[in-house]
Design a protein around this motif. Structure first.
Motif, PDB file in Angstrom:
ATOM      1  N   VAL A 237     -31.034  61.251 -57.573  1.00  0.00           N
ATOM      2  CA  VAL A 237     -30.510  60.464 -58.696  1.00  0.00           C
ATOM      3  C   VAL A 237     -30.295  59.013 -58.268  1.00  0.00           C
ATOM      4  O   VAL A 237     -30.689  58.067 -58.977  1.00  0.00           O
ATOM      5  CB  VAL A 237     -29.199  61.086 -59.214  1.00  0.00           C
ATOM      6  CG1 VAL A 237     -28.502  60.143 -60.200  1.00  0.00           C
ATOM      7  CG2 VAL A 237     -29.478  62.426 -59.878  1.00  0.00           C
ATOM      8  N   ILE A 240     -33.661  57.222 -57.938  1.00  0.00           N
ATOM      9  CA  ILE A 240     -34.261  56.892 -59.232  1.00  0.00           C
ATOM     10  C   ILE A 240     -33.570  55.684 -59.857  1.00  0.00           C
ATOM     11  O   ILE A 240     -34.230  54.763 -60.368  1.00  0.00           O
ATOM     12  CB  ILE A 240     -34.193  58.106 -60.181  1.00  0.00           C
ATOM     13  CG1 ILE A 240     -35.065  59.247 -59.652  1.00  0.00           C
ATOM     14  CG2 ILE A 240     -34.636  57.728 -61.594  1.00  0.00           C
ATOM     15  CD1 ILE A 240     -34.847  60.570 -60.359  1.00  0.00           C
ATOM     16  N   ILE A 251     -27.745  55.570 -68.003  1.00  0.00           N
ATOM     17  CA  ILE A 251     -28.388  56.845 -68.305  1.00  0.00           C
ATOM     18  C   ILE A 251     -27.581  57.579 -69.369  1.00  0.00           C
ATOM     19  O   ILE A 251     -26.379  57.808 -69.204  1.00  0.00           O
ATOM     20  CB  ILE A 251     -28.505  57.722 -67.035  1.00  0.00           C
ATOM     21  CG1 ILE A 251     -29.318  56.988 -65.962  1.00  0.00           C
ATOM     22  CG2 ILE A 251     -29.152  59.066 -67.376  1.00  0.00           C
ATOM     23  CD1 ILE A 251     -30.741  56.646 -66.347  1.00  0.00           C
ATOM     24  N   TYR A 254     -28.672  63.464 -68.660  1.00  0.00           N
ATOM     25  CA  TYR A 254     -29.292  63.986 -67.451  1.00  0.00           C
ATOM     26  C   TYR A 254     -29.907  65.336 -67.807  1.00  0.00           C
ATOM     27  O   TYR A 254     -29.192  66.298 -68.068  1.00  0.00           O
ATOM     28  CB  TYR A 254     -28.261  64.136 -66.343  1.00  0.00           C
ATOM     29  CG  TYR A 254     -27.795  62.821 -65.771  1.00  0.00           C
ATOM     30  CD1 TYR A 254     -28.394  62.290 -64.632  1.00  0.00           C
ATOM     31  CD2 TYR A 254     -26.766  62.103 -66.375  1.00  0.00           C
ATOM     32  CE1 TYR A 254     -27.983  61.082 -64.108  1.00  0.00           C
ATOM     33  CE2 TYR A 254     -26.346  60.891 -65.853  1.00  0.00           C
ATOM     34  CZ  TYR A 254     -26.952  60.380 -64.725  1.00  0.00           C
ATOM     35  OH  TYR A 254     -26.541  59.178 -64.192  1.00  0.00           O
ATOM     36  N   MET A 313     -32.658  60.890 -67.764  1.00  0.00           N
ATOM     37  CA  MET A 313     -33.222  61.186 -66.452  1.00  0.00           C
ATOM     38  C   MET A 313     -33.715  62.627 -66.437  1.00  0.00           C
ATOM     39  O   MET A 313     -32.989  63.545 -66.815  1.00  0.00           O
ATOM     40  CB  MET A 313     -32.182  60.976 -65.344  1.00  0.00           C
ATOM     41  CG  MET A 313     -32.790  61.018 -63.947  1.00  0.00           C
ATOM     42  SD  MET A 313     -31.607  60.636 -62.609  1.00  0.00           S
ATOM     43  CE  MET A 313     -31.339  58.889 -62.872  1.00  0.00           C
ATOM     44  N   CYS A 326     -37.455  61.221 -62.755  1.00  0.00           N
ATOM     45  CA  CYS A 326     -37.863  59.939 -63.314  1.00  0.00           C
ATOM     46  C   CYS A 326     -36.912  59.558 -64.437  1.00  0.00           C
ATOM     47  O   CYS A 326     -36.073  60.354 -64.872  1.00  0.00           O
ATOM     48  CB  CYS A 326     -39.306  59.981 -63.826  1.00  0.00           C
ATOM     49  SG  CYS A 326     -39.537  61.072 -65.265  1.00  0.00           S
ATOM     50  N   VAL A 327     -37.055  58.347 -64.931  1.00  0.00           N
ATOM     51  CA  VAL A 327     -36.359  57.899 -66.130  1.00  0.00           C
ATOM     52  C   VAL A 327     -37.319  58.021 -67.304  1.00  0.00           C
ATOM     53  O   VAL A 327     -38.509  57.685 -67.191  1.00  0.00           O
ATOM     54  CB  VAL A 327     -35.872  56.444 -65.981  1.00  0.00           C
ATOM     55  CG1 VAL A 327     -35.273  55.938 -67.295  1.00  0.00           C
ATOM     56  CG2 VAL A 327     -34.851  56.348 -64.853  1.00  0.00           C
TER      57      VAL A 327
END
Length: 337
Positions: A237, A240, A251, A254, A313, A326-327
């Protein structure tokens, strides 16, 4: 430059449903209340004896095409993630290409990555599309782990379900998948494995890390997997976020591989993420390995919990050990297709 965008997703679950109540009736000594508390799973879909990964994959793809008015001839590449292929060879993706009536001048390949497979597949699709010659990738995840599990295996039978997901990944003018990061540690190979069906002699196969308590072909060392996950995923995390040049509050959601509730709760506590930002979607289908993330995304879309402005994410982790993330911003809308 063209970028990859996650388009429509279709899910196919086998017809047979196996509930915790049914297992309790068959095995009265199984404490299903405690098992549900730990797993968060109340039911699993189980493939029929003659139903294999390609069968689930084809049905998911047919649903994807029909519900979204997609011409099968528009597909340029098939990526199929499975750890339960129909055969050692030929490639399951080739069987699916033929059964769907796709063009013959396309690429098709299998890759074996389990719980990190969907994110890996998105990365592969992204690379193909950025290369310029591919516009539409059919990313399929299809698993029938139940075929590796003995009926009396309380540990595994209460967790894993069978499923397939078909995802259209297509070229777009703006990026929606960024900051891919990966991890691999083969020292964890002995914590989740199936040794039958390969060519290595049984006398020379990887041995389970600890005593194998059940007769299943699939061996899983749950505690070691949890230890690996709570160690590797927080660093993933952070990596990223750094690659995306973002801070944690940027973000929105998740979206983690749906392993078990216990594992996700431990990750959430370790990352200090509130429950509403780490949704779950496994109660009625179980841990479907590479299909958990597309099932989760489909569930969130259907409930209206995703929009174009949100940064999410995507995180997959497990067998291998392998992990990836990834995002992702969801730029697809059904009414725009």
């Amino acid at each position: 430059m063209k970028y990859a965008a996650v388009g429509p997703i279709a899910i196919h679950l086998p017809e047979r449903v196996e509930t915790n109540a049914q297992l309790k009736a068959a095995y009265p000594n199984w404490d299903m209340d405690t098992i549900f508390e730990k797993t968060g799973i109340a039911a699993r879909h189980i493939a029929a004896p003659d139903e294999c990964a390609s069968d689930l994959a084809v049905k998911a793809c047919q649903k994807l095409f029909a519900e979204n008015d997609i011409d099968p001839k528009s597909i340029d590449f098939v990526l199929l993630c499975t750890q339960t292929p129909d055969y050692p060879l030929p490639t399951t993706a080739c069987l699916v290409q033929d059964r769907l009536g796709l063009r013959t001048n396309i690429g098709a390949l299998d890759f074996n990555l389990g719980c990190s497979g969907f994110v890996y597949g998105l990365s592969l699709a992204d690379g193909l599309i950025r290369g310029g010659s591919i516009k539409r990738v059919l990313l399929i995840t299809a698993e029938t782990y139940s075929k590796y599990i003995h009926e009396g295996d309380r540990s595994l039978r209460t967790i894993f379900g069978d499923a397939a997901a078909a995802t259209l990944v297509e070229a777009a003018s703006e990026p929606s998948l960024t900051a891919f990061q990966f991890g691999t540690d083969g020292t964890g190979a002995d914590t989740l494995l199936v040794t039958r069906g390969g060519n290595r002699p049984a006398s020379d196969c990887i041995k389970p890390r600890h005593r194998q308590r059940w007769e299943s072909a699939l061996y899983m060392d749950g505690p070691s997997l949890i230890n690996f996950t709570v160690s590797a995923v927080p660093q993933l995390v952070d990596d990223i976020l750094q690659a995306a040049n973002l801070k944690e509050p940027a973000i929105d959601l998740y979206l983690f591989h749906q392993a078990t509730r216990k594992m996700l709760d431990q990750l959430r506590e370790r990352l200090n993420i509130p429950a509403e930002r780490m949704p779950m979607a496994m109660e009625q289908c179980g841990n479907t390995v590479s299909s958990t993330l597309p099932i989760l995304i489909d569930s969130l879309r259907r409930s209206g919990k995703l929009n174009r402005q949100m940064r999410n994410m995507l995180i997959g982790f497990g067998v291998g050990w392998s992990w990836a993330g990834c995002v992702w911003q969801d730029r697809w809308r059904k009414d725009a297709t």
